[in-house]
Scaffold this motif. Structure first.
Motif, PDB file in Angstrom:
ATOM      1  N   THR A  53     -12.370  -6.617  12.458  1.00 45.24           N
ATOM      2  CA  THR A  53     -12.038  -5.251  12.837  1.00 45.24           C
ATOM      3  C   THR A  53     -10.749  -4.921  12.117  1.00 45.24           C
ATOM      4  O   THR A  53      -9.867  -5.758  12.000  1.00 45.24           O
ATOM      5  CB  THR A  53     -11.837  -5.115  14.363  1.00 45.24           C
ATOM      6  N   THR A  54     -10.660  -3.715  11.633  1.00 48.06           N
ATOM      7  CA  THR A  54      -9.465  -3.344  10.894  1.00 48.06           C
ATOM      8  C   THR A  54      -8.694  -2.277  11.628  1.00 48.06           C
ATOM      9  O   THR A  54      -9.270  -1.432  12.298  1.00 48.06           O
ATOM     10  CB  THR A  54      -9.815  -2.838   9.478  1.00 48.06           C
ATOM     11  N   SER A  55      -7.383  -2.315  11.451  1.00 53.53           N
ATOM     12  CA  SER A  55      -6.506  -1.337  12.075  1.00 53.53           C
ATOM     13  C   SER A  55      -5.920  -0.390  11.051  1.00 53.53           C
ATOM     14  O   SER A  55      -5.117   0.446  11.394  1.00 53.53           O
ATOM     15  CB  SER A  55      -5.355  -2.051  12.786  1.00 53.53           C
ATOM     16  N   THR A  56      -6.300  -0.551   9.812  1.00 54.78           N
ATOM     17  CA  THR A  56      -5.748   0.287   8.759  1.00 54.78           C
ATOM     18  C   THR A  56      -6.847   0.765   7.835  1.00 54.78           C
ATOM     19  O   THR A  56      -7.857   0.101   7.663  1.00 54.78           O
ATOM     20  CB  THR A  56      -4.676  -0.482   7.948  1.00 54.78           C
ATOM     21  N   GLN A  57      -6.640   1.916   7.263  1.00 51.29           N
ATOM     22  CA  GLN A  57      -7.561   2.440   6.270  1.00 51.29           C
ATOM     23  C   GLN A  57      -7.156   2.007   4.871  1.00 51.29           C
ATOM     24  O   GLN A  57      -7.899   2.198   3.924  1.00 51.29           O
ATOM     25  CB  GLN A  57      -7.595   3.980   6.347  1.00 51.29           C
ATOM     26  N   GLY A  58      -5.977   1.434   4.734  1.00 45.12           N
ATOM     27  CA  GLY A  58      -5.458   1.020   3.432  1.00 45.12           C
ATOM     28  C   GLY A  58      -6.063  -0.286   2.951  1.00 45.12           C
ATOM     29  O   GLY A  58      -6.795  -0.966   3.659  1.00 45.12           O
ATOM     30  N   SER A  59      -5.731  -0.650   1.732  1.00 46.05           N
ATOM     31  CA  SER A  59      -6.204  -1.888   1.125  1.00 46.05           C
ATOM     32  C   SER A  59      -5.560  -3.093   1.795  1.00 46.05           C
ATOM     33  O   SER A  59      -4.426  -3.034   2.252  1.00 46.05           O
ATOM     34  CB  SER A  59      -5.839  -1.919  -0.361  1.00 46.05           C
ATOM     35  N   VAL A  60      -6.295  -4.192   1.812  1.00 45.74           N
ATOM     36  CA  VAL A  60      -5.769  -5.456   2.308  1.00 45.74           C
ATOM     37  C   VAL A  60      -5.794  -6.440   1.149  1.00 45.74           C
ATOM     38  O   VAL A  60      -6.833  -6.657   0.533  1.00 45.74           O
ATOM     39  CB  VAL A  60      -6.599  -5.995   3.491  1.00 45.74           C
ATOM     40  N   ILE A  61      -4.640  -7.020   0.858  1.00 40.74           N
ATOM     41  CA  ILE A  61      -4.509  -7.954  -0.255  1.00 40.74           C
ATOM     42  C   ILE A  61      -4.224  -9.340   0.303  1.00 40.74           C
ATOM     43  O   ILE A  61      -3.280  -9.524   1.069  1.00 40.74           O
ATOM     44  CB  ILE A  61      -3.369  -7.527  -1.201  1.00 40.74           C
ATOM     45  N   GLU A  74      -0.756  -6.131  -7.913  1.00 36.67           N
ATOM     46  CA  GLU A  74      -1.970  -5.766  -7.183  1.00 36.67           C
ATOM     47  C   GLU A  74      -1.708  -4.582  -6.258  1.00 36.67           C
ATOM     48  O   GLU A  74      -2.516  -3.656  -6.177  1.00 36.67           O
ATOM     49  CB  GLU A  74      -2.475  -6.969  -6.375  1.00 36.67           C
ATOM     50  N   VAL A  75      -0.571  -4.587  -5.567  1.00 35.22           N
ATOM     51  CA  VAL A  75      -0.203  -3.469  -4.693  1.00 35.22           C
ATOM     52  C   VAL A  75      -0.095  -2.196  -5.531  1.00 35.22           C
ATOM     53  O   VAL A  75      -0.651  -1.147  -5.167  1.00 35.22           O
ATOM     54  CB  VAL A  75       1.119  -3.746  -3.955  1.00 35.22           C
ATOM     55  N   GLU A  76       0.617  -2.275  -6.651  1.00 28.73           N
ATOM     56  CA  GLU A  76       0.795  -1.087  -7.487  1.00 28.73           C
ATOM     57  C   GLU A  76      -0.540  -0.556  -8.009  1.00 28.73           C
ATOM     58  O   GLU A  76      -0.759   0.653  -8.036  1.00 28.73           O
ATOM     59  CB  GLU A  76       1.726  -1.418  -8.657  1.00 28.73           C
ATOM     60  N   SER A  77      -1.448  -1.436  -8.386  1.00 30.22           N
ATOM     61  CA  SER A  77      -2.730  -0.976  -8.914  1.00 30.22           C
ATOM     62  C   SER A  77      -3.590  -0.332  -7.838  1.00 30.22           C
ATOM     63  O   SER A  77      -4.311   0.637  -8.099  1.00 30.22           O
ATOM     64  CB  SER A  77      -3.498  -2.122  -9.592  1.00 30.22           C
ATOM     65  N   ARG A  78      -3.519  -0.828  -6.628  1.00 27.29           N
ATOM     66  CA  ARG A  78      -4.328  -0.258  -5.549  1.00 27.29           C
ATOM     67  C   ARG A  78      -3.777   1.048  -5.008  1.00 27.29           C
ATOM     68  O   ARG A  78      -4.500   1.849  -4.444  1.00 27.29           O
ATOM     69  CB  ARG A  78      -4.477  -1.264  -4.412  1.00 27.29           C
ATOM     70  N   LEU A  79      -2.480   1.255  -5.165  1.00 23.45           N
ATOM     71  CA  LEU A  79      -1.871   2.475  -4.633  1.00 23.45           C
ATOM     72  C   LEU A  79      -1.828   3.616  -5.634  1.00 23.45           C
ATOM     73  O   LEU A  79      -1.423   4.709  -5.300  1.00 23.45           O
ATOM     74  CB  LEU A  79      -0.454   2.174  -4.123  1.00 23.45           C
ATOM     75  N   GLN A  80      -2.254   3.369  -6.861  1.00 26.94           N
ATOM     76  CA  GLN A  80      -2.242   4.440  -7.854  1.00 26.94           C
ATOM     77  C   GLN A  80      -3.562   5.140  -7.940  1.00 26.94           C
ATOM     78  O   GLN A  80      -4.558   4.786  -7.532  1.00 26.94           O
ATOM     79  CB  GLN A  80      -1.874   3.885  -9.212  1.00 26.94           C
TER      80      GLN A  80
END
Length: 80
Positions: A53-61, A74-80
């Motif tokens: 179950t997830t609590s966020t709509q954002g990416s999980v790395i 990886e964070v920068e690539s997923r947030l762009q």
């Protein structure tokens, strides 16, 4: 700047992301993940039963086996 949730054991990754200007949120409980753009986990507490179950709509790395620089990229690539 984007908000990134980080597990407490990932202090080197936390420092690297703070240097880049990201707003860091410590992930201590499931509720802490709400409102973040991305989460970085250590991979130590893997879901053995395959139920998630997830609590966020954002990416999980999953940072397992990655350097702080690799996770930052990886964070920068997923947030762009």
């Amino acid at each position: 700047m984007a908000r990134v949730g980080i597990e407490g054991s990932l202090s080197d990754i936390k420092a690297a992301l703070q240097e880049k200007g990201y707003d860091i949120v410590d992930l201590r409980q499931e509720e802490d993940a709400k409102g973040v753009d991305c989460c970085v986990i250590s991979g130590q507490d893997k879901n053995v039963m395959g139920i998630a179950t997830t609590s966020t709509q954002g990416s999980v790395i999953n940072a397992e086996g990655l350097t702080a620089e690799e996770v930052t990229q990886e964070v920068e690539s997923r947030l762009q």
